[in-house]
Write a protein that holds these residues in place. Structure first.
Motif, mmCIF file in Angstrom:
data_model
loop_
_atom_site.group_PDB
_atom_site.id
_atom_site.type_symbol
_atom_site.label_atom_id
_atom_site.label_comp_id
_atom_site.label_asym_id
_atom_site.label_seq_id
_atom_site.Cartn_x
_atom_site.Cartn_y
_atom_site.Cartn_z
ATOM 1 N N GLU A 170 0.633 -1.122 0.232
ATOM 2 C CA GLU A 170 -0.043 0.034 -0.086
ATOM 3 C C GLU A 170 0.860 1.372 -0.013
ATOM 4 O O GLU A 170 0.693 2.154 -0.745
ATOM 5 C CB GLU A 170 -0.830 0.045 1.318
ATOM 6 C CG GLU A 170 -1.756 1.402 1.273
ATOM 7 C CD GLU A 170 -2.813 1.222 0.503
ATOM 8 O OE1 GLU A 170 -3.692 2.316 0.612
ATOM 9 O OE2 GLU A 170 -2.997 0.305 -0.325
ATOM 10 N N TYR A 171 1.789 1.316 0.718
ATOM 11 C CA TYR A 171 2.902 2.412 0.654
ATOM 12 C C TYR A 171 3.331 2.772 -0.508
ATOM 13 O O TYR A 171 3.706 4.026 -1.234
ATOM 14 C CB TYR A 171 3.950 2.076 1.843
ATOM 15 C CG TYR A 171 4.590 3.170 2.505
ATOM 16 C CD1 TYR A 171 4.527 4.107 3.491
ATOM 17 C CD2 TYR A 171 5.670 4.085 1.451
ATOM 18 C CE1 TYR A 171 5.199 5.139 4.025
ATOM 19 C CE2 TYR A 171 6.584 5.064 1.924
ATOM 20 C CZ TYR A 171 6.253 5.767 3.296
ATOM 21 O OH TYR A 171 6.752 6.832 3.560
ATOM 22 N N ARG A 172 3.962 1.486 -1.011
ATOM 23 C CA ARG A 172 4.642 1.699 -2.445
ATOM 24 C C ARG A 172 3.566 2.162 -3.566
ATOM 25 O O ARG A 172 3.904 3.173 -4.491
ATOM 26 C CB ARG A 172 5.108 0.332 -2.853
ATOM 27 C CG ARG A 172 5.547 0.204 -4.310
ATOM 28 C CD ARG A 172 6.005 -0.935 -4.706
ATOM 29 N NE ARG A 172 7.483 -1.042 -4.686
ATOM 30 C CZ ARG A 172 8.362 -2.103 -4.734
ATOM 31 N NH1 ARG A 172 7.902 -3.334 -4.910
ATOM 32 N NH2 ARG A 172 9.678 -2.272 -4.639
ATOM 33 N N ARG A 173 2.502 1.841 -3.408
ATOM 34 C CA ARG A 173 1.016 2.118 -4.285
ATOM 35 C C ARG A 173 0.905 3.773 -4.463
ATOM 36 O O ARG A 173 0.734 4.260 -5.446
ATOM 37 C CB ARG A 173 0.021 1.664 -4.269
ATOM 38 C CG ARG A 173 -1.056 1.931 -5.105
ATOM 39 C CD ARG A 173 -2.414 1.004 -4.668
ATOM 40 N NE ARG A 173 -2.846 1.425 -3.348
ATOM 41 C CZ ARG A 173 -3.794 2.522 -3.495
ATOM 42 N NH1 ARG A 173 -4.007 3.306 -4.337
ATOM 43 N NH2 ARG A 173 -4.241 3.011 -2.421
ATOM 44 N N VAL A 174 0.856 4.389 -3.260
ATOM 45 C CA VAL A 174 0.612 5.811 -3.274
ATOM 46 C C VAL A 174 1.496 6.771 -3.125
ATOM 47 O O VAL A 174 1.639 7.986 -3.072
ATOM 48 C CB VAL A 174 -0.461 5.973 -1.966
ATOM 49 C CG1 VAL A 174 -1.655 5.247 -2.025
ATOM 50 C CG2 VAL A 174 0.190 5.939 -0.699
ATOM 51 N N ALA A 175 3.106 6.292 -2.708
ATOM 52 C CA ALA A 175 3.967 7.424 -2.400
ATOM 53 C C ALA A 175 4.536 8.096 -3.684
ATOM 54 O O ALA A 175 4.688 7.328 -4.759
ATOM 55 C CB ALA A 175 5.066 6.518 -1.858
ATOM 56 N N HIS A 176 4.649 9.175 -3.335
ATOM 57 C CA HIS A 176 5.299 10.183 -4.411
ATOM 58 C C HIS A 176 6.477 10.767 -3.806
ATOM 59 O O HIS A 176 6.781 11.136 -2.647
ATOM 60 C CB HIS A 176 4.441 11.203 -4.714
ATOM 61 C CG HIS A 176 4.716 12.429 -5.594
ATOM 62 N ND1 HIS A 176 4.809 12.376 -6.819
ATOM 63 C CD2 HIS A 176 5.079 13.721 -5.248
ATOM 64 C CE1 HIS A 176 5.463 13.439 -7.321
ATOM 65 N NE2 HIS A 176 5.422 14.234 -6.347
ATOM 66 N N VAL A 177 7.524 10.619 -4.864
ATOM 67 C CA VAL A 177 9.001 11.165 -4.343
ATOM 68 C C VAL A 177 9.619 12.294 -5.191
ATOM 69 O O VAL A 177 9.201 12.426 -6.438
ATOM 70 C CB VAL A 177 10.030 9.918 -4.582
ATOM 71 C CG1 VAL A 177 11.338 10.330 -4.292
ATOM 72 C CG2 VAL A 177 9.527 8.632 -3.800
ATOM 73 N N THR A 178 9.756 13.156 -4.655
ATOM 74 C CA THR A 178 10.175 14.550 -5.204
ATOM 75 C C THR A 178 11.883 14.384 -5.229
ATOM 76 O O THR A 178 12.407 13.621 -4.735
ATOM 77 C CB THR A 178 9.832 15.612 -4.232
ATOM 78 O OG1 THR A 178 10.384 15.861 -2.991
ATOM 79 C CG2 THR A 178 8.397 15.812 -4.207
#
Length: 280
Positions: free
Chosen positions: A265-273
């Motif tokens: 779930e974490y991998r699915r929604v995380a956005h990295v700047t």
């Protein structure tokens, strides 16, 4: 089921919107940690010896490496904005560089200013894209919370950093924990490897680090897992084995208990700047 609504990694650290419906066990972060109510039912955070309410009128501030746990009533759901602020980022953006992001007290009152910051940051997180105002708003919210935590405090703000790493046995144990993160080793063996009994080692470690060796290792494993989830194409199972877990199921239970949601779930929604990693 607890889930991540949005997660953003940046130079500042991490910001997330979580929907939580279960307890998160005692854990710690190397970052300064701020938790704000967004919706749902009220919750509680136990930080050190303090139990703090988490609702529309109150937020919680947790200093780096301060042990804490999250509690919500069975069958109820709590939605929160959660910040993990890197101390160095905070110091680089404030003239009060000696503060080191140690909060004066954990309970934070939701003022009109803080409420506005929370609402604007929540809206930007839901957009799930980079925004020029995000870091500015994030710093403003952190600074307002930090300043309030020291208001009316009888304790003199300490300009000297917490005295860590000064005992050679603690330094050696930190190195061994880092080197053996992917191994299943016993803390008693770790204590013997630095020439101490298990009780003496635990007492000395907590004296200098503020947390037990187990909580410290769990923090490193959680951080490494997040980096692997977001920076590699490894499967969750491969990440589990790399970190010394016997199965994907045991790793998922660990991650959910320490981070609050499942690793997939974490991998699915995380956005990295840009400039987001490394965490460690």
């Amino acid at each position: 089921m607890s889930q991540a609504i949005a997660v953003c990694h940046g130079e500042f650290g991490r910001a997330a919107l979580y929907r939580l419906d279960k307890t998160i066990i005692t854990h710690a972060h190397r970052e300064g940690h701020l938790i704000f109510f967004v919706g749902g039912c009220a919750a509680q955070v136990v930080s050190g010896s303090s139990t703090c309410g988490l609702d529309s009128q109150h937020a919680v501030a947790v200093s780096p490496w301060e042990p804490h746990s999250f509690h919500v009533k069975d069958g109820r759901t709590h939605i929160c904005l959660v910040l993990y602020i890197k101390p160095m980022w905070f110091l680089e953006n404030t003239p009060s560089a000696e503060y080191a992001l140690k909060f004066g007290r954990p309970d934070i009152e939701i003022t009109n200013e803080i409420d506005e910051f929370v609402n604007r940051l929540t809206a930007l997180l839901l957009e799930n894209e980079e925004h020029g105002q995000f870091d500015e708003l994030l710093f403003g919210l952190t600074k307002s919370s930090f300043d309030q935590s020291w208001q009316n405090s009888e304790e003199t703000l300490r300009t000297k950093s917490y005295e860590r790493f000064s005992d050679f046995r603690v330094r050696r144990s930190l190195r061994l924990i880092q080197e053996r993160m992917g191994e299943d080793f016993e803390m008693e063996k770790l204590a013997r490897s630095v020439g101490l009994s298990r009780p003496h080692f635990f007492k000395l470690f907590k004296q200098y680090m503020g947390v037990t060796p187990n909580v410290y290792m769990n923090t490193l494993r959680s951080e490494r897992a997040i980096e692997e989830l977001l920076n590699t194409d490894k499967t969750v199972t491969d990440i589990a084995f790399d970190l010394g877990f016997s199965s994907q199921a045991s790793f998922t239970r660990f991650f959910s208990s320490n981070v609050g949601i499942a690793p997939s779930e974490y991998r699915r929604v995380a956005h990295v700047t840009s400039g987001a990693f490394p965490m460690m």
